[in-house]
Write an enzyme that holds these catalytic residues in place. Sequence first.
Site, PDB file in Angstrom:
ATOM      1  N   TRP A 106     -31.226 -14.120 -10.628  1.00 41.13           N
ATOM      2  CA  TRP A 106     -30.696 -13.470 -11.835  1.00 41.13           C
ATOM      3  C   TRP A 106     -31.786 -12.909 -12.746  1.00 41.13           C
ATOM      4  CZ3 TRP A 106     -33.075 -15.934 -15.738  1.00 41.13           C
ATOM      5  CH2 TRP A 106     -33.454 -17.278 -15.534  1.00 41.13           C
ATOM      6  N   ASN A 107     -33.054 -13.282 -12.540  1.00 43.33           N
ATOM      7  CA  ASN A 107     -34.022 -13.027 -13.620  1.00 43.33           C
ATOM      8  C   ASN A 107     -34.564 -11.616 -13.699  1.00 43.33           C
ATOM      9  OD1 ASN A 107     -35.431 -13.420 -11.245  1.00 43.33           O
ATOM     10  ND2 ASN A 107     -37.085 -14.589 -12.198  1.00 43.33           N
TER      11      ASN A 107
ATOM     12  N   LYS B 192     -26.105 -10.048  -1.771  1.00 46.00           N
ATOM     13  CA  LYS B 192     -25.343 -10.983  -2.603  1.00 46.00           C
ATOM     14  C   LYS B 192     -26.177 -11.269  -3.848  1.00 46.00           C
ATOM     15  CE  LYS B 192     -25.431 -14.921  -3.420  1.00 46.00           C
ATOM     16  NZ  LYS B 192     -25.290 -14.709  -4.930  1.00 46.00           N
TER      17      LYS B 192
ATOM     18  N   GLY C 287     -35.363 -16.787  -4.742  1.00 48.27           N
ATOM     19  CA  GLY C 287     -34.692 -17.790  -5.556  1.00 48.27           C
ATOM     20  C   GLY C 287     -35.490 -19.077  -5.558  1.00 48.27           C
TER      21      GLY C 287
ATOM     22  N   GLU D  36     -39.032 -15.612  -1.042  1.00 47.17           N
ATOM     23  CA  GLU D  36     -39.767 -15.504  -2.307  1.00 47.17           C
ATOM     24  C   GLU D  36     -39.229 -16.607  -3.203  1.00 47.17           C
ATOM     25  OE1 GLU D  36     -42.206 -12.197  -1.300  1.00 47.17           O
ATOM     26  OE2 GLU D  36     -42.259 -13.747  -2.829  1.00 47.17           O
TER      27      GLU D  36
END
Length: 491
Positions: free
Chosen positions: A162-163, A186, A240, A262
């Site tokens: 999300w970042n 996704k 993530g 990552e």
Amino acid sequence: MDAVATRHPRLPVDLPSGLLVDGTWTASAAGATFRVHDPATGAELATVADARAEDATAALEAAVRAQRTWRHTPPRVRADILRGAYDEVRRRRDEFAALMTLEMGKPLAEAQGELDYGTDFLRWFSEEAVRIDGGYQVAPNGSGRIMVMRQPVGPCLLITPWNFPLAMATRKIAPAIAAGCTMIIKPSELTPLTTLLLSQVLIECGLPPGVLNVLTTTTPAEVTRPLLDDGRIRKLSFTGSTEVGRILLEQCGRQIVRTSMELGGNAPFLVFADADLDAAVDAAMLAKLRNMGEACTAANRFYVQRAVAADFAKALAERFAALRLGHGLDDGTQIGPLIEPAAVQKVDRLVGDAVGRGARVLTGGRAPAGPGFFYPPTVLDAVPLDAELMREEIFGPVAPVIAFDSEQQAIDLANDTEYGLVAYVFTKNLDRAVRVSEALDVGMVGLNQGIVSNAAAPFGGVKASGLGREGGSEGIAEYLDTKYVALNVSQ
Ligand SMILES: NC(=O)c1ccc[n+]([C@@H]2O[C@H](COP(=O)([O-])OP(=O)(O)OC[C@H]3O[C@@H](n4cnc5c(N)ncnc54)[C@H](O)[C@@H]3O)[C@@H](O)[C@H]2O)c1
Ligand SMILES: O=CCCC(=O)O
């Protein structure tokens, strides 16, 4: 195309409603939806489709079908689609930046910065698409020839955090398109909107149906596991947490799916006594507070040589204390909210643990009352080495400062972590700069600078920070398989 079911007064643009399958925007098969919120106020931003396993199956069939033709698309066609998307996203930069700020919380200026960073991957891989090369040589014993070609790996599953809602998507979608792969992306359930808008732009720029499929869902494990078990997904690119990365690596073992990982970080920030202290403080502001510290590359531990440690901590605390918190869309905001209440609770726990073990708070250290998920920029010094935040990714605006004496001690402290993404080193001594950079167990080093992110560079880590690289010429290799042809050439 269905518009977003709920429009927020500050939502800058009409968005598709959620799932993109075979070129069509659709509701989920179960008709399920979920809400996306503004982390600065808690207000609802949008309602989007909530995919289930049957939607994943439909997306997979579309990607597999499209792969048969997409792989043969001329590289220049793929390059032009990416370049067109680069130009269009930049033309719509204000919409994309406002959307990222609304769904993730980062200040608008930072969202504009991510717009530049994220679109750079579109441009970079539009240039890489036409440079996929191979090899041809005479076999060493003179008989026959060795011919090497690089071909698209096949349908990919891309899972993003999300970042950095735009950059983490383009850093995967762009090389996959350039290499001739189809894909299912996704995005995080916390920030799906930017991926929806980007996908819409890619479709408008000529990406054929089925090449890109989008599954927004609140049940990521249930949706993605059948895809990895199927055997037709040939590549997983995940960004993530290390915790989830480990789960996915296990799942990829069953069908031997190629992976790029990552993952998490715990970056050391080393300041030697011979460094330019003002420059080191400036860089620390960037390395720590970019994205409110919600970045895998965020400096997590500040090791400062004892002679300058107190001055560094004091100067950093003064800069932190002067920063303004607020809604990312409001003028003057320099620090936005964290992504959700649990993020604030985690940061609060880590700061409380460090203080409980003897650390001193020079500024910040307590979440403010009121709406939104805010945490103030915080500087701790005299942090004990057994504090939890020394081993755990803080993912918030907290800078623990620890004094060290010798160069070797600094290296040993920096390497004392399961992670190995990035480190930052500040010294004017070139011999020391090279020695320390070579000795650090990381994938990237910021030398006298507080940011390493660059679409032209191989981004990634070692140890628990991941596998593979994104960006640079290495980035497209993650989406290509190498094939060798042994030619029998009659003399
Ligand atoms: N190394 C990098 O480039 C990089 C970049 C950004 C973020 N990160 C890391 O990501 C973390 C923060 O992001 P986050 O909170 O979104 O991470 P996360 O691991 O909780 O979620 C990442 C993505 O994985 C999905 N997911 C969660 N559980 C899953 C499962 N069991 N199966 C399949 N998918 C699943 C989520 O829905 C999300 O889309 C931090 O650790 C940060 O360091 C790393
Ligand atoms: O959060 C990690 C990604 C940050 C970046 O690519 O600069």
